[in-house]
Design a protein around this motif. Structure first.
Motif, PDB file in Angstrom:
ATOM      1  N   TYR A  25      32.553  37.611  51.151  1.00 37.36           N
ATOM      2  CA  TYR A  25      31.777  36.377  51.127  1.00 37.36           C
ATOM      3  C   TYR A  25      31.715  35.904  49.673  1.00 37.36           C
ATOM      4  CZ  TYR A  25      29.928  38.118  55.623  1.00 37.36           C
ATOM      5  OH  TYR A  25      29.777  38.603  56.909  1.00 37.36           O
ATOM      6  N   ILE A  26      32.135  34.682  49.401  1.00 39.22           N
ATOM      7  CA  ILE A  26      32.178  34.187  48.029  1.00 39.22           C
ATOM      8  C   ILE A  26      30.896  33.411  47.729  1.00 39.22           C
ATOM      9  CG2 ILE A  26      33.481  32.902  46.318  1.00 39.22           C
ATOM     10  CD1 ILE A  26      34.914  35.377  47.486  1.00 39.22           C
ATOM     11  N   GLY A  27      29.986  34.068  47.029  1.00 39.78           N
ATOM     12  CA  GLY A  27      28.696  33.472  46.699  1.00 39.78           C
ATOM     13  C   GLY A  27      28.728  32.823  45.327  1.00 39.78           C
ATOM     14  N   LEU A  28      29.570  31.793  45.188  1.00 42.16           N
ATOM     15  CA  LEU A  28      29.714  31.064  43.930  1.00 42.16           C
ATOM     16  C   LEU A  28      29.567  29.571  44.188  1.00 42.16           C
ATOM     17  CD1 LEU A  28      32.875  32.792  42.391  1.00 42.16           C
ATOM     18  CD2 LEU A  28      30.506  33.171  41.733  1.00 42.16           C
ATOM     19  N   ASN A  29      29.291  28.836  43.135  1.00 46.13           N
ATOM     20  CA  ASN A  29      29.261  27.383  43.219  1.00 46.13           C
ATOM     21  C   ASN A  29      30.575  26.901  43.836  1.00 46.13           C
ATOM     22  OD1 ASN A  29      29.368  24.580  42.665  1.00 46.13           O
ATOM     23  ND2 ASN A  29      28.122  24.831  40.833  1.00 46.13           N
ATOM     24  N   PRO A  30      30.528  26.159  44.945  1.00 45.02           N
ATOM     25  CA  PRO A  30      31.765  25.708  45.598  1.00 45.02           C
ATOM     26  C   PRO A  30      32.703  24.937  44.687  1.00 45.02           C
ATOM     27  CG  PRO A  30      29.866  25.298  47.005  1.00 45.02           C
ATOM     28  CD  PRO A  30      29.325  25.745  45.675  1.00 45.02           C
ATOM     29  N   LYS A  31      32.173  24.320  43.623  1.00 46.20           N
ATOM     30  CA  LYS A  31      33.016  23.532  42.729  1.00 46.20           C
ATOM     31  C   LYS A  31      33.973  24.399  41.914  1.00 46.20           C
ATOM     32  CE  LYS A  31      30.169  19.413  42.153  1.00 46.20           C
ATOM     33  NZ  LYS A  31      29.628  18.428  41.174  1.00 46.20           N
ATOM     34  N   ILE A  32      33.642  25.665  41.736  1.00 48.41           N
ATOM     35  CA  ILE A  32      34.477  26.527  40.901  1.00 48.41           C
ATOM     36  C   ILE A  32      34.986  27.763  41.635  1.00 48.41           C
ATOM     37  CG2 ILE A  32      33.305  25.792  38.776  1.00 48.41           C
ATOM     38  CD1 ILE A  32      31.807  28.504  38.843  1.00 48.41           C
ATOM     39  N   ALA A  33      34.524  27.975  42.868  1.00 49.43           N
ATOM     40  CA  ALA A  33      34.747  29.254  43.546  1.00 49.43           C
ATOM     41  C   ALA A  33      36.227  29.588  43.729  1.00 49.43           C
ATOM     42  CB  ALA A  33      34.031  29.248  44.898  1.00 49.43           C
ATOM     43  N   LYS A  34      37.026  28.666  44.253  1.00 49.91           N
ATOM     44  CA  LYS A  34      38.434  28.974  44.534  1.00 49.91           C
ATOM     45  C   LYS A  34      39.211  29.230  43.252  1.00 49.91           C
ATOM     46  CE  LYS A  34      38.732  26.846  49.065  1.00 49.91           C
ATOM     47  NZ  LYS A  34      39.415  25.895  49.957  1.00 49.91           N
ATOM     48  N   LYS A  35      38.881  28.519  42.199  1.00 49.57           N
ATOM     49  CA  LYS A  35      39.557  28.751  40.913  1.00 49.57           C
ATOM     50  C   LYS A  35      39.226  30.140  40.381  1.00 49.57           C
ATOM     51  CE  LYS A  35      40.003  26.792  36.241  1.00 49.57           C
ATOM     52  NZ  LYS A  35      39.641  27.998  35.494  1.00 49.57           N
ATOM     53  N   VAL A  36      37.946  30.526  40.444  1.00 46.53           N
ATOM     54  CA  VAL A  36      37.523  31.834  39.937  1.00 46.53           C
ATOM     55  C   VAL A  36      38.215  32.948  40.709  1.00 46.53           C
ATOM     56  CG1 VAL A  36      35.573  33.420  39.734  1.00 46.53           C
ATOM     57  CG2 VAL A  36      35.314  31.022  39.055  1.00 46.53           C
ATOM     58  N   ILE A  37      38.219  32.856  42.029  1.00 47.32           N
ATOM     59  CA  ILE A  37      38.821  33.906  42.854  1.00 47.32           C
ATOM     60  C   ILE A  37      40.329  33.949  42.662  1.00 47.32           C
ATOM     61  CG2 ILE A  37      39.151  34.737  45.220  1.00 47.32           C
ATOM     62  CD1 ILE A  37      36.287  35.038  44.011  1.00 47.32           C
ATOM     63  N   GLY A  38      40.942  32.789  42.506  1.00 47.32           N
ATOM     64  CA  GLY A  38      42.388  32.734  42.306  1.00 47.32           C
ATOM     65  C   GLY A  38      42.849  33.361  41.010  1.00 47.32           C
ATOM     66  N   GLU A  39      41.940  33.513  40.057  1.00 50.26           N
ATOM     67  CA  GLU A  39      42.295  34.087  38.756  1.00 50.26           C
ATOM     68  C   GLU A  39      42.077  35.594  38.685  1.00 50.26           C
ATOM     69  OE1 GLU A  39      39.935  31.776  36.090  1.00 50.26           O
ATOM     70  OE2 GLU A  39      41.341  30.076  36.070  1.00 50.26           O
ATOM     71  N   ILE A  40      41.656  36.219  39.791  1.00 49.97           N
ATOM     72  CA  ILE A  40      41.438  37.672  39.792  1.00 49.97           C
ATOM     73  C   ILE A  40      42.765  38.366  40.110  1.00 49.97           C
ATOM     74  CG2 ILE A  40      40.166  39.597  40.807  1.00 49.97           C
ATOM     75  CD1 ILE A  40      37.953  37.618  41.532  1.00 49.97           C
ATOM     76  N   ASP A  41      43.445  38.838  39.077  1.00 51.63           N
ATOM     77  CA  ASP A  41      44.768  39.448  39.261  1.00 51.63           C
ATOM     78  C   ASP A  41      44.713  40.669  40.166  1.00 51.63           C
ATOM     79  OD1 ASP A  41      46.001  37.567  37.636  1.00 51.63           O
ATOM     80  OD2 ASP A  41      45.733  38.769  35.806  1.00 51.63           O
ATOM     81  N   ALA A  42      43.642  41.436  40.075  1.00 49.64           N
ATOM     82  CA  ALA A  42      43.536  42.680  40.844  1.00 49.64           C
ATOM     83  C   ALA A  42      43.475  42.434  42.343  1.00 49.64           C
ATOM     84  CB  ALA A  42      42.309  43.471  40.390  1.00 49.64           C
ATOM     85  N   TRP A  43      43.208  41.213  42.769  1.00 48.94           N
ATOM     86  CA  TRP A  43      43.077  40.921  44.193  1.00 48.94           C
ATOM     87  C   TRP A  43      44.317  40.243  44.789  1.00 48.94           C
ATOM     88  CZ3 TRP A  43      37.430  38.823  45.330  1.00 48.94           C
ATOM     89  CH2 TRP A  43      36.511  39.816  44.965  1.00 48.94           C
ATOM     90  N   LYS A  44      45.290  39.907  43.957  1.00 48.84           N
ATOM     91  CA  LYS A  44      46.397  39.072  44.423  1.00 48.84           C
ATOM     92  C   LYS A  44      47.282  39.767  45.440  1.00 48.84           C
ATOM     93  CE  LYS A  44      46.392  35.899  40.552  1.00 48.84           C
ATOM     94  NZ  LYS A  44      47.078  35.383  39.343  1.00 48.84           N
ATOM     95  N   ASP A  45      47.336  41.081  45.415  1.00 46.22           N
ATOM     96  CA  ASP A  45      48.153  41.816  46.383  1.00 46.22           C
ATOM     97  C   ASP A  45      47.339  42.395  47.528  1.00 46.22           C
ATOM     98  OD1 ASP A  45      50.468  41.337  44.887  1.00 46.22           O
ATOM     99  OD2 ASP A  45      50.130  43.096  43.627  1.00 46.22           O
ATOM    100  N   LYS A  46      46.064  42.055  47.579  1.00 47.72           N
ATOM    101  CA  LYS A  46      45.206  42.571  48.645  1.00 47.72           C
ATOM    102  C   LYS A  46      45.170  41.567  49.795  1.00 47.72           C
ATOM    103  CE  LYS A  46      42.085  45.290  45.710  1.00 47.72           C
ATOM    104  NZ  LYS A  46      42.283  46.601  46.361  1.00 47.72           N
ATOM    105  N   ASN A  47      45.091  42.067  50.984  1.00 48.00           N
ATOM    106  CA  ASN A  47      45.019  41.205  52.166  1.00 48.00           C
ATOM    107  C   ASN A  47      43.555  40.970  52.545  1.00 48.00           C
ATOM    108  OD1 ASN A  47      45.771  39.693  54.401  1.00 48.00           O
ATOM    109  ND2 ASN A  47      45.968  41.527  55.730  1.00 48.00           N
ATOM    110  N   LEU A  48      42.872  40.204  51.673  1.00 46.40           N
ATOM    111  CA  LEU A  48      41.439  39.969  51.876  1.00 46.40           C
ATOM    112  C   LEU A  48      41.198  38.643  52.572  1.00 46.40           C
ATOM    113  CD1 LEU A  48      40.236  40.996  48.274  1.00 46.40           C
ATOM    114  CD2 LEU A  48      39.975  42.348  50.389  1.00 46.40           C
ATOM    115  N   LYS A  49      40.180  38.632  53.395  1.00 44.32           N
ATOM    116  CA  LYS A  49      39.745  37.396  54.037  1.00 44.32           C
ATOM    117  C   LYS A  49      38.464  36.920  53.337  1.00 44.32           C
ATOM    118  CE  LYS A  49      41.839  38.211  58.559  1.00 44.32           C
ATOM    119  NZ  LYS A  49      42.668  39.326  58.085  1.00 44.32           N
ATOM    120  N   PHE A  50      38.430  35.622  53.009  1.00 43.13           N
ATOM    121  CA  PHE A  50      37.331  35.065  52.227  1.00 43.13           C
ATOM    122  C   PHE A  50      36.548  34.024  53.024  1.00 43.13           C
ATOM    123  CE2 PHE A  50      40.643  35.914  48.894  1.00 43.13           C
ATOM    124  CZ  PHE A  50      39.983  36.983  48.284  1.00 43.13           C
ATOM    125  N   LEU A  51      35.254  33.991  52.763  1.00 46.25           N
ATOM    126  CA  LEU A  51      34.438  32.862  53.182  1.00 46.25           C
ATOM    127  C   LEU A  51      34.002  32.122  51.923  1.00 46.25           C
ATOM    128  CD1 LEU A  51      32.827  31.156  55.236  1.00 46.25           C
ATOM    129  CD2 LEU A  51      30.890  32.668  54.808  1.00 46.25           C
TER     130      LEU A  51
END
Length: 384
Positions: free
Chosen positions: A356-382
């Motif tokens: 569950y992504i509990g961040l300001n919607p204006k920046i949330a996708k950018k912040v999550i997209g910049e997490i290198d450690a998660w790029k190869d994980k098959n995670l589902k996000f809200l």
């Protein structure tokens, strides 16, 4: 039904009430009473029903990160560099004011006093003063300024007419009567003195809308209103230099009260924005419930240890399914939120499948997209 503390008018119909009769405080703690929010048409202002025993709350219970003198809120990251909120506040203050050597500055609602501490580290040629409505931070103030330079509950008589600048960083959203406080500040300033306020911008950071101990949620119109009503010329209202916040600067005027004329179209547009924010929060519960149901027996985490993340946690039907919170703020590593540990993104447990992504919607996708450690994980996000 409540009475406006700005205009004195009765506000009869709220535009929002927490759906689960719980709310989140500005310290990201769960409160077992709902947030109830009203809109005041005349000045385009949001007012939340204040907590019970509000004076006692700020005097005894509002321990702002008091567990650590140095604790601060992560403002942004630039690559591997973390920039904290107070650091940004000081840079902006220095850029917007002509702070000459010998400047007398008072932080009104200073909490731990660490903004002035950090400012003095940059500018040892100024004189800082501290004031708050609680004594709980005095042991920290003593390390920053002399005894005659701080006060609790009431400012010192000898300060009147002496200050060049009075600052207030994220305090005026808490104050029951902002105009009364501004008039008190006006007495402390010399004839050319400035008041420098930073308050949340609910339109850029909609989490502010549901914070139960933020009695006031300002628009540019209502900020102009309180400054003018308290006898300040409006020098600047800046919605851009501090993300998710307004900077409002007023200069002491010769008149104790100035009048404001508001544009009806501006008032109407702000009201529509506020109604849309209310609708967003009213509808979010269903989206969280649907994601929780889709997760089934999968293990989950909540990204964000602040207001958004805690709102998600209090909206879940099965909180034990959540193993942890994730947050980039290294100062939270030894903390627990609702009994859950707080990990860095790189330390996300391997069995987590849903986040569950509990961040300001204006920046949330950018912040999550910049997490290198998660790029190869098959995670589902809200994303909210």
């Amino acid at each position: 039904m409540i009475k406006s503390t700005l205009t004195g008018k009765t506000l009869s119909t709220p535009i929002y009430k927490s759906v689960n009769d719980k709310s989140i405080t500005s310290l990201s703690r769960v409160n077992n009473t709902p947030a109830i929010v009203y809109f005041e048409d005349e000045i385009a202002h949001l007012q939340t029903q204040e907590p019970e025993s509000v004076e006692q709350y700020y005097d005894e219970q509002y321990d702002l990160y008091n567990q650590s003198e140095e604790e601060d809120i992560l403002y942004k990251t630039e690559g591997d560099k973390k920039i904290y909120r107070q650091q940004h506040q000081i840079e902006t203050l220095l850029g917007k004011t002509d702070m000459k050597p010998g400047t007398k500055i008072l932080d009104y609602g200073c909490a731990k006093g660490t903004v002035m501490k950090r400012l003095l580290e940059r500018r040892s040629d100024i004189t800082a003063h501290l004031f708050d409505v609680s004594k709980m931070y005095e042991h920290l103030w003593q390390r920053i300024v002399g005894t005659e330079q701080y006060a609790s509950y009431q400012t010192r008589k000898e300060w009147e007419g002496q200050m060049d600048i009075v600052t207030s960083f994220f305090a005026f959203e808490h104050m029951t009567d902002p105009v009364k406080e501004l008039r008190a500040i006006r007495k402390l300033l010399n004839d050319n003195g400035l008041v420098y306020l930073i308050v949340p911008n609910v339109f850029d950071n909609i989490a502010d809308f549901i914070v139960s101990d933020h009695t006031h949620h300002y628009s540019q119109v209502s900020l102009r209103y309180i400054l003018l009503k308290a006898g300040f010329e409006v020098k600047e209202i800046d919605p851009s230099s501090h993300f998710g916040a307004y900077i409002a600067i007023g200069k002491k005027s010769g008149s104790e009260t100035l009048e404001m004329k508001a544009d009806p179209k501006e008032l109407s547009a702000i009201k529509e924005d506020c109604l849309q924010i209310a609708a967003y929060w009213n509808g979010l519960q269903d989206r969280i419930t649907a994601f929780e149901s889709a997760a089934g027996n999968g293990r989950a985490a909540i990204y964000g240890a602040g207001v958004y993340g805690n709102f998600i946690a209090t909206s879940l039907k099965n909180l034990p399914q959540v193993d942890c919170f994730i947050d980039q703020n290294d100062l939270l590593r030894n903390e627990k939120i609702l009994g859950k540990p707080v990990y860095a993104p790189k330390d996300l447990p391997a069995d987590i499948t849903h986040v569950y992504i509990g961040l300001n919607p204006k920046i949330a996708k950018k912040v999550i997209g910049e997490i290198d450690a998660w790029k190869d994980k098959n995670l589902k996000f809200l994303f909210l």
